[in-house]
Design a protein around this motif. Structure first.
Motif, PDB file in Angstrom:
ATOM      1  N   ALA A  96       0.850  -1.215   0.000  1.00 18.97           N
ATOM      2  CA  ALA A  96       0.000   0.000   0.000  1.00 18.97           C
ATOM      3  C   ALA A  96       0.876   1.251   0.000  1.00 18.97           C
ATOM      4  CB  ALA A  96      -0.921  -0.014   1.212  1.00 18.97           C
ATOM      5  N   ASN A  97       1.887   1.275   0.847  1.00 21.78           N
ATOM      6  CA  ASN A  97       2.780   2.450   0.877  1.00 21.78           C
ATOM      7  C   ASN A  97       3.467   2.645  -0.469  1.00 21.78           C
ATOM      8  OD1 ASN A  97       2.181   3.016   3.510  1.00 21.78           O
ATOM      9  ND2 ASN A  97       4.123   2.301   4.361  1.00 21.78           N
ATOM     10  N   ALA A  98       3.971   1.555  -1.026  1.00 23.42           N
ATOM     11  CA  ALA A  98       4.700   1.661  -2.297  1.00 23.42           C
ATOM     12  C   ALA A  98       3.765   2.111  -3.418  1.00 23.42           C
ATOM     13  CB  ALA A  98       5.351   0.315  -2.636  1.00 23.42           C
ATOM     14  N   LYS A  99       2.532   1.627  -3.386  1.00 20.78           N
ATOM     15  CA  LYS A  99       1.554   2.025  -4.412  1.00 20.78           C
ATOM     16  C   LYS A  99       1.279   3.532  -4.298  1.00 20.78           C
ATOM     17  CE  LYS A  99      -3.196   0.845  -5.880  1.00 20.78           C
ATOM     18  NZ  LYS A  99      -2.967   0.641  -7.311  1.00 20.78           N
ATOM     19  N   HIS A 100       1.062   3.993  -3.106  1.00 16.36           N
ATOM     20  CA  HIS A 100       0.763   5.417  -2.901  1.00 16.36           C
ATOM     21  C   HIS A 100       1.954   6.288  -3.315  1.00 16.36           C
ATOM     22  CE1 HIS A 100      -0.803   9.036  -1.134  1.00 16.36           C
ATOM     23  NE2 HIS A 100       0.311   9.185  -0.442  1.00 16.36           N
ATOM     24  N   LEU A 101       3.156   5.822  -3.057  1.00  8.57           N
ATOM     25  CA  LEU A 101       4.348   6.659  -3.267  1.00  8.57           C
ATOM     26  C   LEU A 101       5.037   6.396  -4.616  1.00  8.57           C
ATOM     27  CD1 LEU A 101       5.750   6.242   0.365  1.00  8.57           C
ATOM     28  CD2 LEU A 101       4.765   8.340  -0.599  1.00  8.57           C
ATOM     29  N   GLY A 102       4.546   5.422  -5.374  1.00  7.41           N
ATOM     30  CA  GLY A 102       5.153   5.101  -6.674  1.00  7.41           C
ATOM     31  C   GLY A 102       6.534   4.464  -6.530  1.00  7.41           C
ATOM     32  N   LYS A 103       6.697   3.584  -5.561  1.00 11.02           N
ATOM     33  CA  LYS A 103       7.985   2.912  -5.306  1.00 11.02           C
ATOM     34  C   LYS A 103       7.885   1.425  -5.637  1.00 11.02           C
ATOM     35  CE  LYS A 103      10.005   6.511  -3.133  1.00 11.02           C
ATOM     36  NZ  LYS A 103      11.363   7.018  -3.298  1.00 11.02           N
ATOM     37  N   ASN A 104       9.043   0.740  -5.574  1.00 14.15           N
ATOM     38  CA  ASN A 104       9.101  -0.712  -5.817  1.00 14.15           C
ATOM     39  C   ASN A 104       8.961  -1.475  -4.508  1.00 14.15           C
ATOM     40  OD1 ASN A 104       9.749  -0.893  -8.556  1.00 14.15           O
ATOM     41  ND2 ASN A 104      11.950  -0.691  -8.157  1.00 14.15           N
ATOM     42  N   ALA A 105       8.122  -2.486  -4.500  1.00 18.65           N
ATOM     43  CA  ALA A 105       8.043  -3.331  -3.298  1.00 18.65           C
ATOM     44  C   ALA A 105       7.656  -4.746  -3.683  1.00 18.65           C
ATOM     45  CB  ALA A 105       7.019  -2.775  -2.313  1.00 18.65           C
ATOM     46  N   ALA A 106       8.356  -5.701  -3.064  1.00 15.18           N
ATOM     47  CA  ALA A 106       8.051  -7.115  -3.277  1.00 15.18           C
ATOM     48  C   ALA A 106       8.186  -7.839  -1.945  1.00 15.18           C
ATOM     49  CB  ALA A 106       9.010  -7.716  -4.300  1.00 15.18           C
ATOM     50  N   THR A 107       7.681  -9.058  -1.927  1.00 16.12           N
ATOM     51  CA  THR A 107       7.806  -9.878  -0.711  1.00 16.12           C
ATOM     52  C   THR A 107       8.141 -11.312  -1.099  1.00 16.12           C
ATOM     53  OG1 THR A 107       6.308  -8.515   0.626  1.00 16.12           O
ATOM     54  CG2 THR A 107       6.521 -10.823   1.269  1.00 16.12           C
ATOM     55  N   ILE A 108       9.225 -11.808  -0.512  1.00 13.38           N
ATOM     56  CA  ILE A 108       9.598 -13.226  -0.668  1.00 13.38           C
ATOM     57  C   ILE A 108       9.349 -13.889   0.686  1.00 13.38           C
ATOM     58  CG2 ILE A 108      11.417 -14.850  -1.331  1.00 13.38           C
ATOM     59  CD1 ILE A 108      12.998 -12.503  -2.512  1.00 13.38           C
ATOM     60  N   LEU A 109       8.698 -15.052   0.643  1.00 10.77           N
ATOM     61  CA  LEU A 109       8.380 -15.753   1.891  1.00 10.77           C
ATOM     62  C   LEU A 109       8.863 -17.193   1.834  1.00 10.77           C
ATOM     63  CD1 LEU A 109       4.648 -14.562   2.177  1.00 10.77           C
ATOM     64  CD2 LEU A 109       6.590 -13.658   3.485  1.00 10.77           C
ATOM     65  N   THR A 110       9.328 -17.691   2.963  1.00  8.98           N
ATOM     66  CA  THR A 110       9.623 -19.119   3.094  1.00  8.98           C
ATOM     67  C   THR A 110       8.544 -19.731   3.982  1.00  8.98           C
ATOM     68  OG1 THR A 110      11.996 -18.748   2.893  1.00  8.98           O
ATOM     69  CG2 THR A 110      11.321 -20.817   3.917  1.00  8.98           C
ATOM     70  N   VAL A 111       8.006 -20.875   3.554  1.00  7.93           N
ATOM     71  CA  VAL A 111       6.970 -21.538   4.354  1.00  7.93           C
ATOM     72  C   VAL A 111       7.622 -22.135   5.601  1.00  7.93           C
ATOM     73  CG1 VAL A 111       5.249 -23.395   4.409  1.00  7.93           C
ATOM     74  CG2 VAL A 111       5.562 -22.055   2.308  1.00  7.93           C
ATOM     75  N   SER A 112       7.226 -21.603   6.764  1.00  2.00           N
ATOM     76  CA  SER A 112       7.829 -22.066   8.023  1.00  2.00           C
ATOM     77  C   SER A 112       6.890 -22.981   8.804  1.00  2.00           C
ATOM     78  CB  SER A 112       8.207 -20.876   8.903  1.00  2.00           C
ATOM     79  OG  SER A 112       7.042 -20.138   9.240  1.00  2.00           O
ATOM     80  N   ASP A 113       5.594 -22.944   8.441  1.00  2.00           N
ATOM     81  CA  ASP A 113       4.676 -23.879   9.091  1.00  2.00           C
ATOM     82  C   ASP A 113       3.502 -24.219   8.176  1.00  2.00           C
ATOM     83  OD1 ASP A 113       4.753 -21.076  10.450  1.00  2.00           O
ATOM     84  OD2 ASP A 113       2.633 -21.617  10.511  1.00  2.00           O
ATOM     85  N   ILE A 114       2.995 -25.429   8.383  1.00  2.00           N
ATOM     86  CA  ILE A 114       1.825 -25.886   7.601  1.00  2.00           C
ATOM     87  C   ILE A 114       0.684 -25.908   8.611  1.00  2.00           C
ATOM     88  CG2 ILE A 114       0.868 -27.745   6.143  1.00  2.00           C
ATOM     89  CD1 ILE A 114       3.507 -26.714   4.961  1.00  2.00           C
ATOM     90  N   ILE A 115      -0.238 -24.992   8.457  1.00  2.00           N
ATOM     91  CA  ILE A 115      -1.250 -24.792   9.502  1.00  2.00           C
ATOM     92  C   ILE A 115      -2.120 -26.044   9.736  1.00  2.00           C
ATOM     93  CG2 ILE A 115      -3.260 -23.383  10.170  1.00  2.00           C
ATOM     94  CD1 ILE A 115      -1.705 -20.980   8.886  1.00  2.00           C
ATOM     95  N   PRO A 116      -2.671 -26.713   8.675  1.00  2.00           N
ATOM     96  CA  PRO A 116      -3.570 -27.842   8.964  1.00  2.00           C
ATOM     97  C   PRO A 116      -2.882 -29.038   9.627  1.00  2.00           C
ATOM     98  CG  PRO A 116      -3.393 -27.460   6.584  1.00  2.00           C
ATOM     99  CD  PRO A 116      -2.662 -26.349   7.257  1.00  2.00           C
ATOM    100  N   THR A 117      -1.589 -29.239   9.375  1.00  2.00           N
ATOM    101  CA  THR A 117      -0.935 -30.422   9.967  1.00  2.00           C
ATOM    102  C   THR A 117      -0.072 -30.057  11.175  1.00  2.00           C
ATOM    103  OG1 THR A 117       0.984 -30.171   8.528  1.00  2.00           O
ATOM    104  CG2 THR A 117      -0.789 -31.601   7.719  1.00  2.00           C
ATOM    105  N   ARG A 118       0.046 -28.764  11.446  1.00  2.00           N
ATOM    106  CA  ARG A 118       0.863 -28.256  12.558  1.00  2.00           C
ATOM    107  C   ARG A 118       2.354 -28.604  12.438  1.00  2.00           C
ATOM    108  NH1 ARG A 118      -3.105 -26.616  16.455  1.00  2.00           N
ATOM    109  NH2 ARG A 118      -5.058 -27.691  16.039  1.00  2.00           N
ATOM    110  N   GLU A 119       2.807 -28.914  11.216  1.00  2.00           N
ATOM    111  CA  GLU A 119       4.260 -29.107  11.032  1.00  2.00           C
ATOM    112  C   GLU A 119       4.930 -27.738  11.027  1.00  2.00           C
ATOM    113  OE1 GLU A 119       5.446 -31.614   7.373  1.00  2.00           O
ATOM    114  OE2 GLU A 119       3.344 -31.006   7.097  1.00  2.00           O
ATOM    115  N   PHE A 120       6.154 -27.677  11.502  1.00  2.00           N
ATOM    116  CA  PHE A 120       6.878 -26.403  11.389  1.00  2.00           C
ATOM    117  C   PHE A 120       8.375 -26.658  11.289  1.00  2.00           C
ATOM    118  CE2 PHE A 120       6.250 -27.366  15.843  1.00  2.00           C
ATOM    119  CZ  PHE A 120       7.489 -27.134  16.414  1.00  2.00           C
TER     120      PHE A 120
END
Ligand code: HPA
Length: 235
Positions: free
Chosen positions: A187-211
């Motif tokens: 939202a901030n980047a959209k308002h200000l005309g900047k670049n923004a991305a997000t990289i995520l690593t899966v740290s937990d699987i919610i239905p099986t409670r693995e982490f």
């Protein structure tokens, strides 16, 4: 100096990598950067500026949640002339279609949060990543022969909840996973005309409670850190 960041103007690079945790920022600075300078420690939100393969990069923490990343990313974009912020974080998978250690490149961040509406009048539940950072992450992943999945994610304000079902908004936009920050960053980047991305690593699987265990975490996150650093070379 800005309201929440004590770094001097000029001490922050144009490209900032942003984990949630200040000690993760320190880990990246200690292990991947040279000529490192600690440029902010207000509230223990560490920002380090250094060189990665001769390119100046800042690594700094966002803290947890949209309000926190909303403050830091806004001040970086507006007071330190930062052009690009890549958030690097962890997420919980809503289904077993994702596995632990999978790496995601976020397309839309989807949220019930009122942040975008009340900050900038952006009345959307789903906000796209901004600028060319998303494409550069995918290009870099290809060059590194890394499997990275592009997907929508849910940016929730809630970590603990009584109802374990996938929240309606996450189902509506086919969000495969949940984290807590990308929506305000986009939202901030959209308002200000900047670049923004997000990289995520899966740290937990919610239905099986693995982490991912504490000892597995470092190696797991290293891949995402390298991907973000190699991507940062392209700006
Ligand atoms: N919920 C929200 N954020 C998260 C999670 C989660 O399950 N896992 C990692 N970040």
């Amino acid at each position: 100096m800005s309201v929440h960041i004590s770094a001097k103007k000029g001490d922050i690079a144009k490209t900032v990598l942003m984990p949630g945790d200040p000690l993760r920022a320190k880990y990246i600075a200690d292990n991947f950067l040279t000529d490192v300078k600690l440029v902010n420690e207000t509230r223990n939100i560490f920002f380090f500026t250094g060189l990665y393969k001769d390119k100046e990069i800042t690594v700094g923490a966002s803290g947890m949640g949209c309000p926190s990343i909303g403050i830091y990313s806004f001040e970086l974009f507006t007071e330190y002339e930062v052009d690009t912020i890549i958030r690097i974080g962890t997420c919980g998978a809503y289904s077993t279609d994702l596995k632990l250690f999978d790496i995601l490149n976020v397309e839309h961040a989807v949220s019930e949060s009122t942040y975008a509406k009340f900050a900038w009048g952006i009345e959307k539940e789903a906000i796209l990543n901004q600028g060319n950072a998303f494409d550069k992450i995918n290009e870099t992943a290809k060059e590194l022969d890394l499997a990275v999945k592009s997907t929508n994610i849910h940016s929730s304000d809630i970590f603990y909840r009584k109802d374990e079902d996938v929240p309606a908004i996450a189902a509506k936009y086919n969000c495969l996973a949940v984290e807590m920050e990308a929506f305000a960053l986009f939202a901030n980047a959209k308002h200000l005309g900047k670049n923004a991305a997000t990289i995520l690593t899966v740290s937990d699987i919610i239905p099986t409670r693995e982490f991912i265990s504490a000892d597995q975490r470092e190696q797991a996150l290293k891949t995402m850190m390298e991907l973000s650093l190699e991507t940062a070379l392209k700006f």
